[in-house]
Scaffold this motif. Structure first.
Motif, PDB file in Angstrom:
ATOM      1  N   ILE A 215       0.872  -1.179   0.000  1.00  0.00           N
ATOM      2  CA  ILE A 215       0.000   0.000   0.000  1.00  0.00           C
ATOM      3  C   ILE A 215       0.903   1.221   0.000  1.00  0.00           C
ATOM      4  O   ILE A 215       1.749   1.378   0.879  1.00  0.00           O
ATOM      5  N   TYR A 216       0.740   2.062  -1.021  1.00  0.00           N
ATOM      6  CA  TYR A 216       1.579   3.249  -1.225  1.00  0.00           C
ATOM      7  C   TYR A 216       0.782   4.458  -0.765  1.00  0.00           C
ATOM      8  O   TYR A 216      -0.302   4.753  -1.285  1.00  0.00           O
ATOM      9  N   ARG A 217       1.298   5.189   0.235  1.00  0.00           N
ATOM     10  CA  ARG A 217       0.600   6.333   0.821  1.00  0.00           C
ATOM     11  C   ARG A 217       1.125   7.617   0.193  1.00  0.00           C
ATOM     12  O   ARG A 217       2.334   7.843   0.105  1.00  0.00           O
TER      13      ARG A 217
ATOM     14  N   THR B 295       5.307  13.645  -1.926  1.00  0.00           N
ATOM     15  CA  THR B 295       6.103  12.420  -1.770  1.00  0.00           C
ATOM     16  C   THR B 295       5.188  11.252  -1.407  1.00  0.00           C
ATOM     17  O   THR B 295       3.988  11.437  -1.157  1.00  0.00           O
ATOM     18  N   GLY B 296       5.757  10.064  -1.380  1.00  0.00           N
ATOM     19  CA  GLY B 296       4.979   8.883  -1.038  1.00  0.00           C
ATOM     20  C   GLY B 296       5.845   7.840  -0.356  1.00  0.00           C
ATOM     21  O   GLY B 296       7.063   7.853  -0.476  1.00  0.00           O
TER      22      GLY B 296
ATOM     23  N   GLU C  54       3.643  -3.708   3.462  1.00  0.00           N
ATOM     24  CA  GLU C  54       4.143  -4.520   2.355  1.00  0.00           C
ATOM     25  C   GLU C  54       4.278  -5.967   2.790  1.00  0.00           C
ATOM     26  O   GLU C  54       4.607  -6.264   3.946  1.00  0.00           O
ATOM     27  N   THR C  55       3.984  -6.885   1.868  1.00  0.00           N
ATOM     28  CA  THR C  55       4.352  -8.289   2.038  1.00  0.00           C
ATOM     29  C   THR C  55       5.019  -8.738   0.741  1.00  0.00           C
ATOM     30  O   THR C  55       4.510  -8.498  -0.350  1.00  0.00           O
ATOM     31  N   VAL C  56       6.196  -9.354   0.839  1.00  0.00           N
ATOM     32  CA  VAL C  56       6.994  -9.670  -0.339  1.00  0.00           C
ATOM     33  C   VAL C  56       7.728 -10.975  -0.091  1.00  0.00           C
ATOM     34  O   VAL C  56       8.079 -11.314   1.046  1.00  0.00           O
ATOM     35  N   LEU C  57       7.924 -11.735  -1.142  1.00  0.00           N
ATOM     36  CA  LEU C  57       8.682 -12.972  -1.024  1.00  0.00           C
ATOM     37  C   LEU C  57      10.127 -12.663  -0.636  1.00  0.00           C
ATOM     38  O   LEU C  57      10.666 -11.614  -0.998  1.00  0.00           O
TER      39      LEU C  57
ATOM     40  N   GLY D 266       8.752   1.287   4.110  1.00  0.00           N
ATOM     41  CA  GLY D 266       9.379   2.362   4.857  1.00  0.00           C
ATOM     42  C   GLY D 266      10.144   3.365   4.006  1.00  0.00           C
ATOM     43  O   GLY D 266      10.502   4.429   4.485  1.00  0.00           O
ATOM     44  N   GLU D 267      10.416   3.040   2.729  1.00  0.00           N
ATOM     45  CA  GLU D 267      11.156   3.974   1.880  1.00  0.00           C
ATOM     46  C   GLU D 267      10.238   5.119   1.425  1.00  0.00           C
ATOM     47  O   GLU D 267       9.065   4.908   1.129  1.00  0.00           O
ATOM     48  N   THR D 268      10.776   6.307   1.403  1.00  0.00           N
ATOM     49  CA  THR D 268      10.031   7.486   0.941  1.00  0.00           C
ATOM     50  C   THR D 268      10.570   7.901  -0.427  1.00  0.00           C
ATOM     51  O   THR D 268      11.786   8.021  -0.616  1.00  0.00           O
ATOM     52  N   PHE D 269       9.634   8.109  -1.369  1.00  0.00           N
ATOM     53  CA  PHE D 269      10.012   8.405  -2.742  1.00  0.00           C
ATOM     54  C   PHE D 269       9.604   9.837  -3.093  1.00  0.00           C
ATOM     55  O   PHE D 269       8.570  10.346  -2.620  1.00  0.00           O
ATOM     56  N   PRO D 270      10.411  10.525  -3.924  1.00  0.00           N
ATOM     57  CA  PRO D 270      10.103  11.916  -4.278  1.00  0.00           C
ATOM     58  C   PRO D 270       8.865  12.001  -5.176  1.00  0.00           C
ATOM     59  O   PRO D 270       8.360  11.006  -5.699  1.00  0.00           O
ATOM     60  N   GLU D 271       8.426  13.258  -5.374  1.00  0.00           N
ATOM     61  CA  GLU D 271       7.214  13.486  -6.150  1.00  0.00           C
ATOM     62  C   GLU D 271       7.362  13.005  -7.586  1.00  0.00           C
ATOM     63  O   GLU D 271       6.378  12.603  -8.222  1.00  0.00           O
ATOM     64  N   GLU D 272       8.588  12.963  -8.112  1.00  0.00           N
ATOM     65  CA  GLU D 272       8.801  12.564  -9.495  1.00  0.00           C
ATOM     66  C   GLU D 272       8.386  11.113  -9.743  1.00  0.00           C
ATOM     67  O   GLU D 272       8.093  10.723 -10.879  1.00  0.00           O
ATOM     68  N   VAL D 273       8.379  10.280  -8.693  1.00  0.00           N
ATOM     69  CA  VAL D 273       7.987   8.882  -8.860  1.00  0.00           C
ATOM     70  C   VAL D 273       6.512   8.777  -9.243  1.00  0.00           C
ATOM     71  O   VAL D 273       6.127   7.935 -10.056  1.00  0.00           O
TER      72      VAL D 273
END
Length: 750
Positions: free
Chosen positions: A87-89, A95-96, A101-104, A112-119
């Motif tokens: 789920i991306y907030r 930013t987001g 998250e659940t991942v293999l 927990g990673e924060t991504f800039p607005e360009e993403v």
């Protein structure tokens, strides 16, 4: 003629039958396949509905948003067999972050990673706000932006499915009028599924499932926000309890004119009273309870049914003039905001409370009762008392108390943040002179580095340690300092400070030194007494023997003329002198060893030959009651020993074995070679050594209580021990009364 037409038509009929059967089988197979597909679709649809209902049920049962989101992504990933679901907030600044998250295990985590607005640029928000979804079967296809493809590839994504999580734009809807069209929903975030091991064409039912689940997530978010708002309202209500108490009493005046508003206010106040964590009750003019909220039940133990229309049980047993005056004052219009009292619960337990009260007014503004709000401060009072006691102990103790920061443990050391008055009295430093410094200001030239290393080791492991060192006062004078250091942790278990309790033990150390000196004096006195006792006996006997023999030779001519008598008397004199020389040699040997002047000159020696020859020498001077035997075990090799000291060892051990076997018997010497040591063992069948005396075997002039008239000095084993120590060997003696004694000596070969 035969009917050839009939003969020819028979095969044709069979062919038509086969074709008809094949057609029937084909259509039956199609029907079976269709039904199987229909059943699979139905099962899939049922499973989707089960998943959606399960998540919806979980949302209804839980107000914990994090728990709901974690469960949702885990079950979606399992159901879709995707490699990652998150789920991306989206945040207000553009930013987001991946908040759930659940991942293999084999793929990179994004949580927990924060991504800039360009993403995720804002120009994309509009389409998703209108409910658009995006199913990408292959991130490398032509219609996927190259920047997006490059971005998701770093997380191993080959296919992805994105569904918006929408919220009603409530703030905008509140401000618009009936003619203004509704604003688009608010894009809260995205529900995203990743396929990393391969490309994937997303089915329409999968997209529909994700949309349904996104709707459920939106419901959970809205539910959580409403719950937080409710908590905020409750907190605000709690903060205004004291104001509301007074407003409660005066509310009746305004309610006469505004019935509807009064009803709403009463409902709000009732909710406040019911939900309040503080005890709230009202009394009429007769002192009977009219309102008794759940917190009052929990705090005092009486139920609402037990107290309504009955006298207030909290003060029922209180005949104090103080309470009567307080109640009368309230009913006359006085408001009390904080009165601390001690009351008793239904079970008799005493609790400390803060009592706030105000008068209640009716519609005519007349006082018709009182309302009270009570908080339980028992735990707070106990903590305050504990803190007060601890402060009193720290301030008034005669021991110095030092509190430092936890870090750094190494150089330059943790800074001091507190010292008590005892510290300034002991060290001469004022509080201002040590704050911000480290305890190393007390150390100096004579401060033991070994003890400080012990402290450093303990602190590195966050362990308690106690040491004694020489420290220095401000004026440079020395004092013995005994201090204990303990770590202090906060509520999370993280160590934040060190507390050191220090004591000046200079006086105690001086007393210890005096006591040790007195002990040494006492030991010397005992040794002198033993020495004089031994000397008076052991020297007098041979001297008397020599004197008598000399007098016989001097006064009796017959003793000189008779050669056998003359020889016997001369041998007596020689033996007496020899015994006295042996005693003096033992004393000199012990003295040299004590002063470090006993020479040690090892050289390679054939021990087997040496021991065998020595036993033969001893046999010549031994009477017929004793037999001496010798045996060697193991492979004999030369050993590095001091021959003179070894002779002294064997001489003392064998003579002791013979002397303390007055009834005779075998005295056995064994020699055993091992890989790096050689064992010498002397064993007898003599009188043995009492257990109480075995603790003092190596004390000078000490002899067993059972030696009776057997002559001896108590120096033989002391000499043996000194000689063995110079060889860096070990001696072990085992003995039993009436059975005999075994003395084993281990010497290193090199």
């Amino acid at each position: 003629m035969p009917d050839f037409s009939i003969i020819n038509l028979a095969p044709i009929g069979v062919g038509f039958s086969i074709i008809a059967l094949w057609i029937i089988y084909y259509f039956l197979n199609l029907e079976v396949t269709r039904r199987q597909r229909a059943e699979a679709i139905l099962r899939q649809q049922t499973e989707r509905e089960r998943l959606v209902n399960q998540i919806a049920q979980h949302i209804r049962e839980s107000l914990e948003l994090d728990e709901v989101l974690t469960t949702t992504v885990a079950e979606v990933r399992e159901f879709l067999q995707a490699d990652r679901v998150l789920i991306y907030r989206l945040w207000e600044d553009g930013t987001g972050s991946a908040i759930t998250e659940t991942v293999l295990p084999e793929y990179t985590k994004i949580l927990g990673e924060t991504f800039p607005e360009e993403v995720f640029p804002r120009e994309y928000h509009q389409a998703y706000s209108l409910g658009k979804t995006r199913a990408i079967a292959n991130v490398e296809q032509a219609d996927v932006e190259s920047c997006l493809a490059d971005f998701v590839k770093q997380f191993g994504v080959k296919a992805k499915l994105v569904v918006p999580i929408l919220q009603e734009n409530r703030e905008a809807d509140k401000q618009r009028d009936s003619k203004t069209p509704a604003s688009p929903p608010y894009l809260w975030g995205l529900l995203i599924a990743h396929q990393c091991d391969r490309t994937r064409v997303w089915e329409s039912w999968e997209i529909e499932l994700m949309k349904q689940l996104a709707t459920q997530v939106a419901i959970a978010i809205q539910q959580s926000e409403l719950y937080k708002q409710l908590q905020t309202l409750n907190a605000e209500l709690e903060h205004r309890v004291q104001q509301r108490t007074q407003e409660l009493a005066k509310a009746n005046v305004s309610l006469r004119a505004e019935i509807a508003e009064r009803q709403r206010t009463q409902a709000a106040l009732q909710a406040l009273i019911t939900a309040s964590p503080r005890a709230i009750f009202t009394l009429d003019l007769e002192g009977n309870v009219k309102i008794w909220n759940p917190a009052a039940e929990r705090m005092f133990g009486w139920t609402e049914a037990e107290v309504i229309d009955h006298p207030n049980p909290i003060f029922l047993d209180d005949q104090l003039e103080e309470y009567n005056t307080l109640q009368e004052s309230i009913l006359q219009g006085t408001t009390y905001t904080r009165v601390e009292l001690r009351r008793f619960k239904k079970d008799g337990t005493a609790i400390d409370i803060v009592f706030s009260a105000a008068p209640l007014h009716d519609s005519d503004d007349s006082i018709n009762g009182m309302v009270a709000v009570i908080a339980d401060i028992t735990h707070q009072k106990q903590q305050e008392e504990q803190v007060r006691l601890l402060q009193s102990v720290v301030v008034n103790t005669n021991d110095a108390v030092v509190i430092t920061e936890a870090q750094p443990i190494g150089e330059p050391g943790p800074n001091i943040i507190y010292v008590n008055e005892a510290f300034t009295r002991i060290t001469g430093y004022s509080l201002e002179e040590v704050l911000g410094k480290t305890p190393r200001i007390l150390q100096g030239a004579k401060t033991s580095r070994a003890e400080l290393d012990k402290v450093w080791t303990a602190l590195s492991c966050w362990e308690t340690v106690t040491v004694q060192v020489i420290n220095y006062r401000k004026d440079g004078s020395e004092f013995w300092n005994e201090f204990s250091i303990v770590p202090v942790a906060d509520q999370t278990g993280w160590y934040t400070h060190w507390i050191s309790v220090q004591r000046d033990i200079t006086g105690r150390k001086r007393l210890d030194e005096i006591r040790m000196a007195l002990e040494r004096e006492r030991e010397l006195s005992v040794l002198k007494t033993r020495f004089f006792s031994m000397a008076s006996h052991e020297f007098r006997t041979p001297l008397s023997t020599a004197l008598v023999a000399a007098q016989l030779l001097e006064n009796c001519q017959d003793e000189w003329d008779n050669s056998s008598k003359r020889l016997r008397n001369l041998q007596r004199i020689q033996l007496s002198v020899k015994n006295m020389v042996q005693i003096l040699d033992d004393i000199l040997t012990i003295n040299r060893a004590e002063t470090g002047k006993l020479e040690f000159n090892p050289k390679l020696l054939d021990l087997e030959e040496f021991c065998s020859d020595f036993v033969e020498e001893m046999r010549l001077s031994t009477d017929e009651r004793h037999t001496l035997s010798f045996v060697c075990q193991g492979k004999a090799v030369p050993a590095s020993v001091d021959e003179r000291l070894l002779r002294s060892i064997l001489s003392n051990l064998l003579l002791n074995a013979i002397k303390y076997s007055p009834e005779g018997g075998n005295v056995h010497l064994s020699l055993e070679f091992k890989s790096d040591t050689v064992i010498l063992q002397v064993k007898d069948r003599g009188i043995g050594i009492p257990l109480a005396d075995q603790k003092q075997l190596f004390e000078p002039f000490h002899r067993g209580k059972n030696v009776k008239s057997i002559p001896g000095t108590g120096l033989g084993l002391v000499v043996v021990k000194k000689c063995v120590d110079l060889h860096q060997g070990h001696i072990n003696i085992t003995s039993e009364i009436g059975i005999g004694t075994t003395c084993a000596i281990a010497l290193p070969l090199l």
